[in-house]
Motif scaffolding. Structure first.
Motif, short mmCIF file in Angstrom:
data_model
loop_
_atom_site.label_atom_id
_atom_site.label_comp_id
_atom_site.label_asym_id
_atom_site.label_seq_id
_atom_site.Cartn_x
_atom_site.Cartn_y
_atom_site.Cartn_z
N VAL A 1 60.21 88.77 63.31
CA VAL A 1 59.59 87.53 63.60
C VAL A 1 58.97 86.88 63.58
O VAL A 1 58.12 86.17 62.81
N PHE A 2 57.39 87.33 64.08
CA PHE A 2 56.07 87.57 63.80
C PHE A 2 55.58 86.88 62.26
O PHE A 2 54.63 86.69 61.47
N GLN A 3 56.69 88.14 61.44
CA GLN A 3 55.83 88.42 60.04
C GLN A 3 56.08 87.27 59.63
O GLN A 3 55.94 86.41 58.57
N LYS A 4 57.75 86.73 59.94
CA LYS A 4 58.24 85.85 59.37
C LYS A 4 58.04 84.31 59.17
O LYS A 4 57.35 83.63 58.86
N ILE A 5 57.00 84.28 60.59
CA ILE A 5 56.13 83.02 60.96
C ILE A 5 55.23 83.02 60.42
O ILE A 5 54.74 81.65 60.65
N ALA A 6 54.15 83.74 60.59
CA ALA A 6 53.18 84.11 59.72
C ALA A 6 53.44 83.68 58.47
O ALA A 6 52.79 82.84 57.76
N GLN A 7 54.54 84.23 57.43
CA GLN A 7 54.22 83.62 56.21
C GLN A 7 55.43 82.56 55.58
O GLN A 7 54.69 82.01 55.27
N LEU A 8 55.77 81.31 56.84
CA LEU A 8 55.88 80.60 57.07
C LEU A 8 54.58 79.27 57.15
O LEU A 8 54.15 78.75 56.53
N PHE A 9 53.37 80.00 58.10
CA PHE A 9 52.20 78.74 58.50
C PHE A 9 51.86 79.10 56.58
O PHE A 9 50.77 78.26 56.64
N LYS A 10 51.81 80.50 55.89
CA LYS A 10 51.22 80.71 54.94
C LYS A 10 51.01 79.84 53.83
O LYS A 10 51.07 79.38 53.29
N GLU A 11 52.75 79.31 53.70
CA GLU A 11 53.26 78.86 53.05
C GLU A 11 53.01 77.57 52.72
O GLU A 11 52.72 76.40 52.28
N VAL A 12 52.69 76.65 54.27
CA VAL A 12 52.79 75.33 54.95
C VAL A 12 51.47 75.46 54.32
O VAL A 12 51.34 74.72 53.84
N ARG A 13 50.50 76.36 55.15
CA ARG A 13 48.73 75.61 53.57
C ARG A 13 48.96 76.03 52.84
O ARG A 13 48.13 74.87 52.05
N GLN A 14 49.85 77.25 51.90
CA GLN A 14 49.67 76.64 50.61
C GLN A 14 50.61 75.06 49.83
O GLN A 14 49.21 74.59 48.93
N GLU A 15 51.04 74.70 50.50
CA GLU A 15 51.98 73.50 50.11
C GLU A 15 50.62 72.33 50.17
O GLU A 15 50.80 71.43 49.66
N LEU A 16 49.89 72.47 51.84
CA LEU A 16 48.99 71.31 52.35
C LEU A 16 47.39 71.17 51.27
O LEU A 16 46.93 70.26 50.89
N ARG A 17 47.81 72.43 50.42
CA ARG A 17 46.84 72.37 49.33
C ARG A 17 46.52 71.60 48.47
O ARG A 17 45.45 71.11 47.56
N LYS A 18 47.73 71.90 48.08
CA LYS A 18 48.69 70.96 47.15
C LYS A 18 48.03 69.94 46.80
O LYS A 18 48.62 69.24 45.50
N SER A 19 48.63 68.93 48.07
CA SER A 19 48.77 67.78 48.11
C SER A 19 47.35 66.77 48.32
O SER A 19 46.38 67.74 47.67
#
Length: 121
Positions: A10-28
């Motif tokens: 579960v913790f690895q999934k949550i960490a992966q989610l936050f990484k993907e969110v950061r990547q998308e915010l950088r594209k904004s």
């Protein structure tokens, strides 16, 4: 290939989610301060306009209903009051008129005063 078949906890999934969110915010593309100020000013102006507009609609509606005598007060002839008797705890319906409602209010205030005096002792 072994890593892909291994399930993530579960913790690895949550960490992966936050990484993907950061990547998308950088594209904004973020607005400049000037554009943000202008957009905010327009939004606030529209909110104030519609607040005033709805206030006038409300006042106009109230005026129309007043002219149509929609808010005429109707005096009730009798009021039903539920009283609980002390001995049986069975509610009884008492119909009181305007004259008796004053005496009931006086009796209720006396009872409250007696209860307060007893609790202070």
């Amino acid at each position: 290939m072994a890593d892909k078949s291994k399930k993530k906890n579960v913790f690895q999934k949550i960490a992966q989610l936050f990484k993907e969110v950061r990547q998308e915010l950088r594209k904004s593309v973020w607005p400049s301060k000037e554009k943000l100020k202008n957009t905010s000013a327009v939004v606030l102006a529209v909110i104030v306009f519609f607040a005033v507009f709805l206030c006038f609609i409300s006042i106009g509606g109230r005026w129309v209903l007043d002219k149509a005598n929609f808010y005429d007060e109707v005096q009730p002839s009798a009021t039903a009051v539920t009283a609980v008797t002390e001995a049986t705890d069975i509610p009884e319906i008492v119909v009181e008129t305007e004259e008796t409602s004053e005496s009931v209010a006086e009796t209720a205030s006396e009872t409250v005063e007696e209860t307060t005096a007893e609790s202070e002792e």
